[in-house]
Design a protein around this motif. Structure first.
Motif, PDB file in Angstrom:
ATOM      1  N   SER A 126     -67.553  12.056  22.767  1.00  0.00           N
ATOM      2  CA  SER A 126     -68.188  10.819  22.284  1.00  0.00           C
ATOM      3  C   SER A 126     -68.691   9.962  23.440  1.00  0.00           C
ATOM      4  O   SER A 126     -69.546   9.105  23.256  1.00  0.00           O
ATOM      5  N   HIS A 127     -68.145  10.201  24.639  1.00  0.00           N
ATOM      6  CA  HIS A 127     -68.501   9.361  25.795  1.00  0.00           C
ATOM      7  C   HIS A 127     -69.884   9.695  26.353  1.00  0.00           C
ATOM      8  O   HIS A 127     -70.480   8.883  27.047  1.00  0.00           O
TER       9      HIS A 127
ATOM     10  N   HIS B 111     -60.764   2.887  24.586  1.00  0.00           N
ATOM     11  CA  HIS B 111     -59.919   3.475  23.528  1.00  0.00           C
ATOM     12  C   HIS B 111     -58.927   2.472  22.942  1.00  0.00           C
ATOM     13  O   HIS B 111     -57.719   2.646  23.059  1.00  0.00           O
TER      14      HIS B 111
ATOM     15  N   HIS C 114     -57.673  13.520  29.362  1.00  0.00           N
ATOM     16  CA  HIS C 114     -58.583  12.479  28.887  1.00  0.00           C
ATOM     17  C   HIS C 114     -57.812  11.161  28.812  1.00  0.00           C
ATOM     18  O   HIS C 114     -56.694  11.115  28.336  1.00  0.00           O
TER      19      HIS C 114
ATOM     20  N   ASP D 159     -58.275  12.232  20.737  1.00  0.00           N
ATOM     21  CA  ASP D 159     -58.475  10.792  20.575  1.00  0.00           C
ATOM     22  C   ASP D 159     -59.501  10.435  19.518  1.00  0.00           C
ATOM     23  O   ASP D 159     -59.444   9.359  18.961  1.00  0.00           O
ATOM     24  N   ASP D 160     -60.456  11.345  19.235  1.00  0.00           N
ATOM     25  CA  ASP D 160     -61.413  10.965  18.189  1.00  0.00           C
ATOM     26  C   ASP D 160     -61.786  12.121  17.264  1.00  0.00           C
ATOM     27  O   ASP D 160     -62.759  12.030  16.529  1.00  0.00           O
TER      28      ASP D 160
HETATM   29 ZN   LIG Z   1     -62.292   9.316  24.453  1.00  0.00          ZN
END
Ligand SMILES: [Zn+2]
Length: 313
Positions: A47-48, A120, A186, A260-261
């Motif tokens: 996503s980054h 985050h 991450h 994380d996502d």
């Molecule tokens: Zn992330």
């Protein structure tokens, strides 16, 4: 930019979101109404560095509200949204809105000179609750006809977030204090760590998202040894052979499943939710660090209302 409440709309409210955890939080507040929620960032992608497809412009131009994380996470999607917003529509940057600049965390993966704070916030339940509060306030303002549903969804969702938070406090208390140390690939747990009293000994992923240099790896190996770290955590979205190598060289357990996502399972599954994702990560961390995660395991992580959001895969 933060988040304007905006003005009431006529007809069905249409929402675009970016990463799946935010889509899930919005869906929990919007559930049980005909409000349409469509995510943009496919699960399991970075996503980054995500660049929206030209076809995403259609989703963005039909939206009354575009909820993004902000904190400079999704600039290409934000730019595409701003170029395509219809009259009266707006972009709401949840993280930028709830986090005062004095609380921004900068670190190895998100250095201050890069201009991008660690974005985050959603891995820290009290901050995710602030996101839900903002989403609730915007939805009530834009779509007053469904205010009662948004109110009751927020009340029920808040209670679940509080229960998750309390369970993580309970579970963390069973981890020996000297072992409350995180080494991740991450760097998604900075605000989480601060809230629950974990020390982020290191996060290895450089801000370029390239692999770290041999010197950076060597430094972390030394740190892992000196600090007596119990486990090191890889990321399911960013598989890296390097943590495995560090684990082998330091004889420390390597756990490669944190996420994380990328939600758990498939859309429609009970655990395919922000709540399910956080519970999974928290159980993984607590158990790998030698604690007892039973308080987390007994939680009900199902959504408060049927999740009808669209999650691109
Ligand atoms: Zn992330």
């Amino acid at each position: 930019m933060g988040c304007d409440l905006g003005a009431p709309v006529n007809g069905v409210l249409t929402i675009a979101t970016t990463v799946a955890p935010i889509t899930s939080i919005v869906a929990n507040i919007a559930g049980g109404t005909s409000t349409l929620v469509t995510g943009i960032v496919p699960e399991g992608t970075n996503s980054h560095t995500f660049e929206p497809k030209p076809s995403d412009a259609a989703t963005l131009e039909s939206a009354d509200i575009v909820f993004i994380n902000g904190l400079v996470l999704e600039e290409p999607t934000k730019d595409l949204a701003l170029a395509n917003l219809k009259d009266g529509a707006n972009v709401c940057e949840l993280g930028t809105h709830v986090l005062p600049e004095s609380d921004y965390i900068y670190d190895f993966s998100f250095p201050k000179e890069g201009g991008k704070p660690n974005p985050h916030l959603w891995t820290n339940p009290p901050m995710a609750k602030q996101y839900a509060q903002v989403v609730h306030d915007v939805l009530v303002r834009r779509d007053p006809a469904n205010a009662a549903t948004y109110d009751s969804n927020f009340t029920a969702f808040s209670a679940k977030i509080d229960a998750l938070d309390a369970a993580m406090v309970t579970a963390t208390a069973t981890v020996p204090e000297s072992q409350c140390k995180l080494v991740t690939y991450h760097d998604a747990y900075a605000y989480f760590a601060k809230h629950y009293g974990y020390t982020v000994v290191g996060a290895l992923q450089p801000s370029s998202f390239n692999e770290p240099t041999p010197k950076e790896i060597g430094d972390l190996i030394n740190q892992v040894k000196t600090e007596n770290v119990k486990a090191i955590f890889g990321s399911e979205v960013f598989p890296s052979p390097i943590l495995e190598q560090i684990g082998a060289e330091t004889d420390v357990r390597y756990v490669d499943v944190l996420r994380d996502d990328d939600l758990i399972g498939e859309p429609g599954d009970a655990e395919h939710s922000w709540l399910g994702l956080m519970r999974f990560d928290f159980v993984t961390m607590v158990e790998a660090l030698g604690g007892d995660a039973s308080a987390l395991k007994s939680l009900d992580v199902s959504d408060v209302a049927k999740d009808t959001a669209v999650y691109p895969q």
